[in-house]
Design an enzyme around this catalytic site. Structure first.
Site, short mmCIF file in Angstrom:
data_model
loop_
_atom_site.label_atom_id
_atom_site.label_comp_id
_atom_site.label_asym_id
_atom_site.label_seq_id
_atom_site.Cartn_x
_atom_site.Cartn_y
_atom_site.Cartn_z
N ASP A 8 1.04 -1.08 0.04
CA ASP A 8 0.05 -0.08 0.12
C ASP A 8 0.94 1.07 0.02
O ASP A 8 1.58 1.62 0.87
CB ASP A 8 -0.84 0.06 1.29
CG ASP A 8 -1.66 1.08 1.72
OD1 ASP A 8 -1.48 2.13 0.50
OD2 ASP A 8 -2.05 1.46 2.68
N LYS A 70 2.93 11.36 -3.40
CA LYS A 70 1.98 10.59 -4.44
C LYS A 70 0.82 11.52 -4.91
O LYS A 70 0.19 11.26 -5.85
CB LYS A 70 1.04 9.85 -3.30
CG LYS A 70 -0.03 8.84 -3.94
CD LYS A 70 -0.45 8.00 -2.82
CE LYS A 70 -1.50 7.14 -3.34
NZ LYS A 70 -2.03 6.04 -2.12
N GLU A 171 -7.25 0.49 -4.22
CA GLU A 171 -7.09 0.76 -2.54
C GLU A 171 -8.50 0.15 -1.97
O GLU A 171 -8.57 -0.92 -1.16
CB GLU A 171 -6.89 1.85 -1.85
CG GLU A 171 -5.07 2.15 -2.19
CD GLU A 171 -4.81 3.69 -2.12
OE1 GLU A 171 -5.55 4.62 -1.64
OE2 GLU A 171 -3.92 3.99 -2.71
N ASP A 193 -12.66 5.48 2.25
CA ASP A 193 -11.36 5.42 2.45
C ASP A 193 -10.79 6.75 2.41
O ASP A 193 -10.76 7.37 1.50
CB ASP A 193 -10.51 4.62 1.47
CG ASP A 193 -9.05 4.58 1.46
OD1 ASP A 193 -8.76 5.17 2.40
OD2 ASP A 193 -8.48 3.87 0.63
#
Ligand code: AMP
Length: 607
Positions: A8, A70, A171, A193
């Site tokens: 992850d 990211k 994810e 999430d």
């Protein structure tokens, strides 16, 4: 059987997992932590630091420490998100040669995949240390809402890190895999999430025989815990400005300390109702007098500061349910993922929107990596019965005459899939057509992401509208898009596999792979310094905590003023040694720091 790790790769933290004897487990790093900060730094001596080591020195080396890379991966230089990051990051972001983004660390430019590769490589090493063998294959997760360019850039990062990324999965899908793994359930679940940098929501159907079908997915790649931290920072900065007339944003080191303190306060407020933000010696006044920042933040204030951000996530949930054509009552389970879901207000908002208590059985920081590991194991083990049916997060199509976007594959279509449409020429005697492959939801082509282009030539000269061209889009299980255009009259055909542009050429990736190999040595030799630094920083922290009290005592007693000056000098020297990454010098200062700390404690205890 070949080992495949699940990674992850988070905005704030990353996590690695593996399936061992049929059970997915998270692999702790050498410090015993199950997650590792997705931070990378370059020291003055040119050494690369990754993870906790990088995070610990972020304050003293703010300009050369990258966090939240990211948010930049796979983005174009001229995108609004990049402009925003350029304005708010403590590290320098510049334009790359392919309209991409580069990060400058100690005068050297790094591409974003290269930075992410350092994090991935760290995760690879963590797994290898644990397993005692080399690991070559990985499944890496990305936010469901990542477009093709962002996915490709993440794959490139894996390659630079020396990993064969056998699958990129979303994810929330990974979270659902982990939630449903081995439970033999049939349920419609929503995965909410909320992480450090991104928000995602996915609705999935978990069916019999390990079938996981994503029905709809949506999100915002620029909405995360960092935005909540930014609100706290704004609140602290404006309070300080009101009080002292000084803008703390002008000082990079102060800003980095604020960032750390804001995040810490936010996390604390998930378990307590108020917390103290205490930053001694945050900056000097015009009269060279040290100023401290001290403010109490309550949970209520935090909730007010972040209210609209949380509301935005709820709006996205609403929209996704509509897209999935489902009512709230049809969602049988809500799974919370991401560190931010520990915030009570977020849990309440999710509960009140879905009208049911979210599932607390999964670990929000680990569930995604576990899901990736489960998928990894299933990909190399033929005996495992598991089918993952994901969807395209964005519509795919081509640009047509007048700059319109003509959709071929709608958003949320289950992959693998293929669609065909017939187009005609737009001009008389047109002998070639240019196919611009795009991804996005806007009808105006320029507002969507360009994935690639190719030209079909050799058309017969004819009045416009007469020549028919058949365009076929195909997405395979890896989410890789290929597009074919065929002249129906001649059968002439052209096609491309859309290799999304991460902003890097093959050659660049190759060079970066070679460079990345050296890092292992760097990381493993920096430990002596790290140990000394940790000890020194702990002492500095303790001394700074006592400074305000000691200053007060000095002001009202005979206690030697020079002791304060001496203490400051020792702290400064220790900081400079840390900054220089000089292990011997840091060790030397530890003695002075220990003495000072003992003296301060004694003085405070006496009064
Ligand atoms: P992730 O991307 O899932 O690792 O989530 C990281 C985000 O969760 C960061 O913004 C953290 O500050 C935040 N976070 C972690 N723990 C907590 C907590 N106890 N309360 C509130 N936020 C948290």
């Amino acid at each position: 059987m070949e080992k495949v790790i699940g990674i992850d790769l988070g905005t704030t933290n990353s996590c690695v997992a593996i399936v061992e004897n049929g059970t997915p487990v998270v692999i702790p790093n050498r410090g015993g932590y199950k997650t590792t900060p997705s931070m990378v730094a370059v020291t003055e001596a040119g050494k690369r630091l990754v993870g906790h080591i990088a995070k610990r020195q972020a304050i003293t080396n703010a300009e050369n420490t990258v966090y939240a890379a990211k948010r930049l991966i796979g983005r174009k230089w001229n995108s609004p998100q990049v402009k925003n990051a350029v304005a708010t990051s403590s590290y320098r972001i510049v334009e790359g040669p392919h309209n991409d983004v580069r990060i400058v660390l100690r005068d050297k430019e790094f591409s974003v995949p290269e930075i992410s590769a350092m994090v991935l490589q760290e995760m690879k090493v963590i797994a290898e240390d644990y397993l005692g063998e080399t690991v070559a294959k990985a499944v890496v997760t990305v936010p469901a809402y990542f477009n093709d360019n962002q996915r490709q850039a993440t794959k490139d990062a894996g390659e630079i890190a020396g990993l064969d990324v056998i699958r990129i999965i979303n994810e929330p899908t990974a979270a659902a895999l982990s939630y449903g793994f081995g439970r033999n359930i049939e349920k419609t679940v929503a995965v909410y999430d909320f992480g450090g940098g991104t928000f995602d929501i996915s609705i999935l159907e978990i069916g019999a025989h390990g079938v996981f079908k994503v029905i709809a997915t949506a999100g915002d790649t620029f909405l995360g815990g960092e935005d909540i931290d930014a609100r706290i920072i704004d609140w602290l900065v404006s309070g300080f400005k009101e009080e002292h007339g000084i803008d703390l944003r002008q000082d990079r080191m102060a800003l980095q300390r604020l960032k750390d303190a804001a995040e810490k306060a936010k996390c604390e407020l998930s378990s307590v109702r108020e917390t103290e933000v205490n930053l001694p010696f945050i900056i000097s006044s015009g009269r060279n007098e040290a100023l401290h920042l001290q403010r109490t933040l309550t949970r209520q204030t935090l909730e007010e500061l972040s209210d609209d951000l949380i509301e935005r996530t709820v709006d996205i949930c609403k929209q996704t349910l509509e897209d999935a054509k489902l009512g709230k009552d049809e969602i049988e389970e809500v799974v919370l993922v991401g560190g931010m879901t520990r915030m009570p207000k977020i849990q309440q908002s999710v509960q009140s929107f879905f009208e049911k208590e979210p599932n607390k059985g999964v670990h929000p920081d680990e569930v995604v990596a576990l899901g990736a590991a489960i998928q990894g194991a299933a990909l190399v083990d033929d005996k495992q019965e598991m089918v993952l049916l994901d969807v395209t997060p964005h519509a795919l199509g081509i640009m047509t005459f007048g700059s319109y976007f003509e959709e071929l594959i709608p958003q949320n279509t289950t992959v693998p899939t293929h669609r065909t449409k017939i187009f005609t020429t737009s001009r008389d005697n047109q002998t070639a057509v240019k196919i611009l492959v795009m991804q996005g939801e806007s009808q105006r082509a320029e507002e969507n992401e360009l994935l690639g282009e190719f030209i079909l030539t050799g058309l017969r000269r004819a009045p416009k509208g007469q020549i028919e061209i058949e365009v076929t889009f195909e997405i395979n299980a890896d989410g890789i898009v290929s597009v074919r255009a065929k002249d129906l009259e001649t059968g002439l055909e052209q096609s491309i596999q859309v290799t999304a542009t991460s902003g890097l050429t093959r050659e660049e990736i190759k060079t970066m792979m070679d460079n990345a190999k050296d890092d292992l040595v760097d990381r493993r030799t920096s430990e002596e310094f790290e140990a000394a630094k940790q000890e020194a920083e702990k002492l500095i922290g303790e001394i700074e905590k006592l400074f305000p009290q000691v200053q007060q005592i000095v002001a009202s007693s005979d206690f030697g003023r020079d002791a304060i000056e001496k203490a400051k000098a020792i702290v400064d020297k220790a900081r400079a040694a840390i900054e220089r990454k000089d292990a011997a010098a840091v060790k030397e200062q530890i003695e002075g720091l220990t003495r000072t700390h003992r003296m301060f404690k004694g003085v405070v205890a006496k009064t």
